[in-house]
Scaffold this motif. Structure first.
Motif, mmCIF file in Angstrom:
data_model
loop_
_atom_site.group_PDB
_atom_site.id
_atom_site.type_symbol
_atom_site.label_atom_id
_atom_site.label_comp_id
_atom_site.label_asym_id
_atom_site.label_seq_id
_atom_site.Cartn_x
_atom_site.Cartn_y
_atom_site.Cartn_z
ATOM 1 N N ASP A 1 44.235 -1.458 32.319
ATOM 2 C CA ASP A 1 44.280 -1.420 30.851
ATOM 3 C C ASP A 1 45.041 -0.181 30.404
ATOM 4 O OD1 ASP A 1 42.724 -3.707 30.894
ATOM 5 O OD2 ASP A 1 40.840 -2.624 30.633
ATOM 6 N N SER B 1 31.272 -1.730 23.919
ATOM 7 C CA SER B 1 31.513 -0.427 23.302
ATOM 8 C C SER B 1 31.020 -0.417 21.855
ATOM 9 C CB SER B 1 33.011 -0.092 23.358
ATOM 10 O OG SER B 1 33.287 1.128 22.715
ATOM 11 N N ASN C 1 41.331 10.229 31.619
ATOM 12 C CA ASN C 1 40.546 9.010 31.430
ATOM 13 C C ASN C 1 41.433 7.828 31.059
ATOM 14 O OD1 ASN C 1 38.037 10.132 32.022
ATOM 15 N ND2 ASN C 1 37.720 10.834 29.934
ATOM 16 N N TYR D 1 37.559 2.002 19.226
ATOM 17 C CA TYR D 1 37.997 1.696 20.593
ATOM 18 C C TYR D 1 37.891 0.202 20.884
ATOM 19 C CZ TYR D 1 38.685 6.531 21.896
ATOM 20 O OH TYR D 1 39.176 7.804 21.983
ATOM 21 N N THR E 1 39.118 -4.171 28.927
ATOM 22 C CA THR E 1 37.857 -3.460 28.720
ATOM 23 C C THR E 1 38.074 -2.287 27.783
ATOM 24 O OG1 THR E 1 37.031 -4.074 30.899
ATOM 25 C CG2 THR E 1 36.003 -2.162 29.856
ATOM 26 N N HIS F 1 35.490 4.105 32.548
ATOM 27 C CA HIS F 1 36.059 2.802 32.183
ATOM 28 C C HIS F 1 36.105 1.829 33.366
ATOM 29 C CE1 HIS F 1 39.525 0.063 32.065
ATOM 30 N NE2 HIS F 1 39.266 -0.100 30.781
ATOM 31 N N LEU G 1 37.617 1.323 26.031
ATOM 32 C CA LEU G 1 37.291 2.657 26.533
ATOM 33 C C LEU G 1 35.907 3.072 26.051
ATOM 34 C CD1 LEU G 1 40.711 4.396 25.821
ATOM 35 C CD2 LEU G 1 39.738 4.019 28.088
ATOM 36 N N PRO G 2 35.109 3.711 26.900
ATOM 37 C CA PRO G 2 33.795 4.208 26.470
ATOM 38 C C PRO G 2 33.939 5.511 25.686
ATOM 39 C CG PRO G 2 34.140 4.692 28.795
ATOM 40 C CD PRO G 2 35.342 3.908 28.335
ATOM 41 N N ALA H 1 41.940 4.353 33.155
ATOM 42 C CA ALA H 1 41.906 3.001 32.595
ATOM 43 C C ALA H 1 43.181 2.231 32.941
ATOM 44 C CB ALA H 1 41.722 3.067 31.079
ATOM 45 N N TRP I 1 32.633 0.183 33.963
ATOM 46 C CA TRP I 1 32.219 -0.839 33.012
ATOM 47 C C TRP I 1 33.098 -2.076 33.133
ATOM 48 C CZ3 TRP I 1 28.033 1.207 33.026
ATOM 49 C CH2 TRP I 1 27.804 2.548 32.722
ATOM 50 N N LYS I 2 34.344 -1.895 33.519
ATOM 51 C CA LYS I 2 35.215 -3.060 33.764
ATOM 52 C C LYS I 2 34.705 -3.844 34.969
ATOM 53 C CE LYS I 2 40.096 -4.353 33.914
ATOM 54 N NZ LYS I 2 40.138 -4.864 32.533
#
Length: 566
Positions: free
Chosen positions: A282, A328, A273, A70, A87, A315, A89-90, A277, A318-319
């Motif tokens: 993203d 990640s 998800n 990722y 960013t 996501h 993806l987790p 994002a 965290w962004k």
């Protein structure tokens, strides 16, 4: 004159915001691995040597490979779009599947046979089947994403986040509120405002240290527990467990009833998800994400892990915390090392759970807010409709757990007795079966009705009828005529919408604010095709930030409709 080449945007592997995101996301994954470790040891009673010597190292391989992949996708997207704010993806072990594989697959086999290894074999086979279904979904999911309204995608994701991701941690927090609430306050100040700690100290690490200090000073932790846990530290590296997997697959028929709908759940959750994002700026290729998730489940099961990994909710969080591409990869490597060294018993003894779980509540707050901020105001009812099945699924699970603790079941108590006590158990159970897919269908129907796009609403309602009839939604298992009365209800909705489609009503025209959302986040099926180009005002300050229009990275069907105003 020779034309100059365009400058290349610097793309460092680590920025200051990655530190915040690393501690936040790392703690998130840490909580989940601690949880699944406890489930293996104390619910299925697997031997410690198998948990720490095989299952966790196998999970570690999947996590480090997936998170590095990722990170690669994020850097590739950043280079294509000439941006440095992409960013990653987790990625980590799927939370709902942790509980499902333990309580639905492994525990019944352990209780009936008394053999935890046989239960483990069934779990490996189940995870393998999940992975295969997700791999198949990689070639179907992009088309679903293309034609589904954003309100339905983000609404059902918010439903998962508010219920399964946030509610249990919230309950754990309030049991030790004197530890958890200061941690939550610090996270909210650091992650939802522009306030920085002195010397830019990472807020996630500061929150964890604060909660741990309060817990130890207050007597919530025990030194003997740490000493005992330290004895479990030993290096282990995974090897293939194909014999266990093949024995589990030899009796795979009973596993399909849950594996098929949950495999659909996996690729639907990944789809939502990825949409989340994209809404945050993203725009990833969905097929690449699904292939990674499916491969991770297949490889993990072959190595001995019954816990399918998946792209995570969160996501945008965290962004917003400043994470880019490094957090990640760092999370995958660090968690993998902890798995290889058998450190999770020790970590569970050092860090109070109440100091760890507030980060999950933060993610729930952010994803829930995004579902309303990044969709048109007119579609707010569609977001709520997509939430409801997940709320029903969570509530039903709480009822089942309470009844099990009392030594009974809903069937033994009886629907009449439950209804007499004001508990609408049977209806909530039906509503919550296949919750994420059901939320997608309901949210899409409501969004299309609001837009007066009755043909599309009828198509989704007819799809709901088919899905309910075969048990992928609103049914306990996949079979023919799994829930005919629900299927008939959806069919009636399709007929009503088809009748109104004959009236050829003009679609709803988006307002300027909605057109701006589509410009920022990319239009999709929720945008009426006849909407005129519109000069728009600045976006609402509460909407997720975006630095520019996302450039599509897709291939092979994962293409977004053009934005309303080009």
């Amino acid at each position: 004159m020779v034309p100059t080449r365009p400058s290349v945007v610097p793309l460092p592997y680590w920025v200051r915001g990655d530190t915040n995101a690393f501690f936040g996301f790392g703690v998130n994954v840490l909580v989940n691995v601690l949880t699944l470790t406890g489930l293996c040891l104390f619910v299925v009673n697997l031997p410690e040597r198998e948990v720490f010597g095989t299952i966790l190292p196998a999970l570690g391989i999947a996590l480090v490979a997936g998170n590095i992949y990722y990170t690669h996708l994020a850097r590739r997207l950043a280079r294509r779009e000439g941006r440095s704010d992409v960013t990653a993806l987790p990625y980590g072990p799927s939370v709902p599947h942790m509980f499902i594989v333990i309580f639905v697959i492994m525990l019944p086999i352990y209780l009936s046979t008394g053999d935890p290894v046989r239960a483990w074999e069934a779990g490996l086979a189940w995870a393998f089947i999940i992975g295969v279904i997700v791999l198949i979904g990689a070639f179907v999911g992009p088309y679903i994403r293309r034609y589904t309204p954003r309100a339905a995608l983000l609404g059902t994701l918010a439903g998962i986040s508010i219920t399964f991701i946030s509610m249990n941690p919230a309950g754990q927090m309030w049991r030790l509120a004197w530890i958890a609430l200061p941690v939550l306050a610090l996270l909210l100040i650091g992650l939802l405002t522009d306030v920085k700690l002195p010397f830019n100290f990472p807020i996630g690490l500061a929150a964890l240290l604060l909660g741990t200090a309060i817990g130890w000073i207050g007597g919530a932790m025990s030194v003997p527990d740490v000493t005992s846990a330290a004895r479990d530290i030993a290096f282990a590296f995974p090897t293939f467990q194909l014999d266990l997997l093949l024995r589990g697959l030899s009796d795979m028929a009973p596993l399909l009833a849950t594996a098929i709908p949950l495999g659909v759940y996996n690729f639907t959750e990944a789809m939502t998800n990825v949409e989340s994002a994209a809404t945050a700026g993203d725009n990833y290729n969905l097929r690449s994400v699904l292939l990674a998730d499916g491969a991770g489940a297949v490889i993990g099961s072959a190595l001995g892990s019954p816990f399918p990994p998946a792209v995570y909710v969160g996501h945008p969080g965290w962004k917003a915390a400043g994470g880019r591409t490094g957090y990640s990869m760092a999370t995958g490597i660090v968690i993998a090392l902890l798995c290889f060294l058998g450190m999770f018993s020790l970590l569970g003894a050092i860090f109070p759970t109440a100091a760890i779980v507030p980060i999950l509540l933060y993610i729930g707050l952010l994803i829930g807010a995004q579902a309303f901020q990044a969709t048109p105001r007119a579609h707010a009812a569609a977001v709520v409709a997509a939430l409801i099945p997940n709320i029903a699924a969570w509530a039903t699970g709480q009822m089942n757990n309470a009844l099990a603790a009392a030594g009974t079941t809903a069937a033994e108590v009886g629907d009449e007795a439950l209804a007499g006590a004001g508990v609408v158990y049977d209806g909530l159970r039906i509503l919550g079966e296949g919750a994420i897919l059901a939320g997608l269908v309901l949210g899409a129907i409501v969004a299309f009705i609001i837009d007066k796009r009755f043909v599309q609403a009828a198509i989704f309602a007819a799809s709901g009828a088919v899905l309910a009839f075969i048990g992928l939604i609103h049914g306990e298992e996949v079979r023919w005529n799994a829930n005919g009365q629900v299927a008939l209800g959806y069919l009636f909705v399709a007929v009503i919408c088809a009748i109104f489609a004959l009236g050829k009503y003009p679609p709803r025209v988006p307002d300027p604010e909605e057109a701006e959302l589509d410009r920022l986040h990319g239009g999709n099926a929720s945008t009426p095709p006849t909407a005129p180009a519109t000069t728009v005002t600045a976006p609402d300050a509460t909407a997720p930030a975006a630095t520019g229009e996302p450039v599509n990275e897709s291939a092979g069907g994962d293409k977004r409709e053009p934005a309303v105003n080009g």
